[in-house]
Enzyme design. Sequence first.
Site, PDB file in Angstrom:
ATOM      1  N   ALA A   1       2.860   3.908  -1.850  1.00  0.00           N
ATOM      2  CA  ALA A   1       1.841   3.360  -2.750  1.00  0.00           C
ATOM      3  C   ALA A   1       0.747   4.367  -3.112  1.00  0.00           C
ATOM      4  CB  ALA A   1       1.259   2.098  -2.127  1.00  0.00           C
TER       5      ALA A   1
ATOM      6  N   ASN B   1       5.172  -5.337   1.384  1.00  0.00           N
ATOM      7  CA  ASN B   1       5.496  -4.049   1.984  1.00  0.00           C
ATOM      8  C   ASN B   1       7.004  -3.908   2.029  1.00  0.00           C
ATOM      9  OD1 ASN B   1       4.433  -1.584   3.215  1.00  0.00           O
ATOM     10  ND2 ASN B   1       5.410  -2.298   5.082  1.00  0.00           N
ATOM     11  N   LYS B   2       7.481  -2.745   2.486  1.00  0.00           N
ATOM     12  CA  LYS B   2       8.911  -2.453   2.509  1.00  0.00           C
ATOM     13  C   LYS B   2       9.725  -3.594   3.108  1.00  0.00           C
ATOM     14  CE  LYS B   2      10.404   0.242   1.040  1.00  0.00           C
ATOM     15  NZ  LYS B   2      10.866   0.234  -0.350  1.00  0.00           N
TER      16      LYS B   2
ATOM     17  N   ASP C   1       2.073  -2.184  -0.108  1.00  0.00           N
ATOM     18  CA  ASP C   1       2.227  -1.824  -1.514  1.00  0.00           C
ATOM     19  C   ASP C   1       1.367  -2.687  -2.416  1.00  0.00           C
ATOM     20  OD1 ASP C   1       4.888  -0.977  -0.077  1.00  0.00           O
ATOM     21  OD2 ASP C   1       4.669   0.247  -1.887  1.00  0.00           O
TER      22      ASP C   1
END
Length: 333
Positions: free
Chosen positions: A47, A242-243, A232
């Site tokens: 990010a 997030n991931k 993110d």
Amino acid sequence: MARTIDWDGDAVVIIDQTALPETFRTLRLETVDELIEAIRRLAVRGAPALGAAGALGVALSARRHGTDSESALAAVRAEAERLAHARPTAVNLRYGVERALAALPQGADAVLTDALAVLDEDERVNRAASRHAAELLLRRCPPRPLRVLTHCNTGRLATVAWGTALGTVRHLHADGRIDQVLVDETRPLLQGSRLTAWELADEGIPHRVLPDGAAAAAMARGMVDCVVVGADRVAANGDTANKIGTYGLAVAAAHHDIPFVVVATESTLDRSLPDGGGIVIEERAAEEVTQLAGVPVAPEGSAVFNPAFDVTPVALLTAVVTENGVFATGRGT
Ligand SMILES: CSC[C@H]1O[C@H](OP(=O)(O)O)[C@H](O)[C@@H]1O
């Protein structure tokens, strides 16, 4: 230590993260199209690094088209919009583009000056956010060197320099408070095993790589003192994109009452969203799942579910921490 993304006077220079860990090489990107392609194939990723890429991309465009006519300004704004859409979930990409666009009326040099300010700010805010997170973990975890589990890559490769969650590990290591970092490999693109392990090995920080599916078992075996991850996009209530795999980690950590901290920068907060329900999740190509280094690992034609991110409700988090301190809290605080 070289920055992950920088400006050489005429072009954007990035570390090509698709070549790591085998090869360290940089790429010189002279056009917005080259930069968009690098973003889409995750040659530059993370990010905060995407925020820097967005800002520098607008600077590239302004130098190419100029800013002294309405048609030139329209061309820059059109390229900036394509850039901002290169990856939809990481809010920093749009943030960096908008930061640089704001200077467009003052000319191409002003755009570049503002874009470079985004890069300079990134390391400062990462160091501050990760320091706050380290101090929170030192308060919440046992008074000994810690076993910290991480997911994806949140280090200097995901930022301009230093890192967010992995920046927290760097602070803890410098304080003598890291026993071992457990590095989720992070399928399908292996940002953990390829990038996080590379960063930790480069600095001699003790670590073990594990399959994503082993993380819950590690918690059940008492091998994990805390989990620290990046972000993110964080909604106003602290729900965090997030991931992919972060949500499952948070469920397991909550079950085992293990502290779970998100480390982000203020530029990753999206206060326009009341909660995580409105976060757009990037879907990526099936080949990322059905192939590994170009070798098939699934039958030809198998259907695939490949979201790049998931959303973790703030209730499952211990805290979301930024450079300003604790932004949101969930369980156990
Ligand atoms: C410093 S937070 C980086 C954040 O971005 C990663 O996503 P990607 O590798 O797809 O750019 C991952 O979600 C990290 O937590």
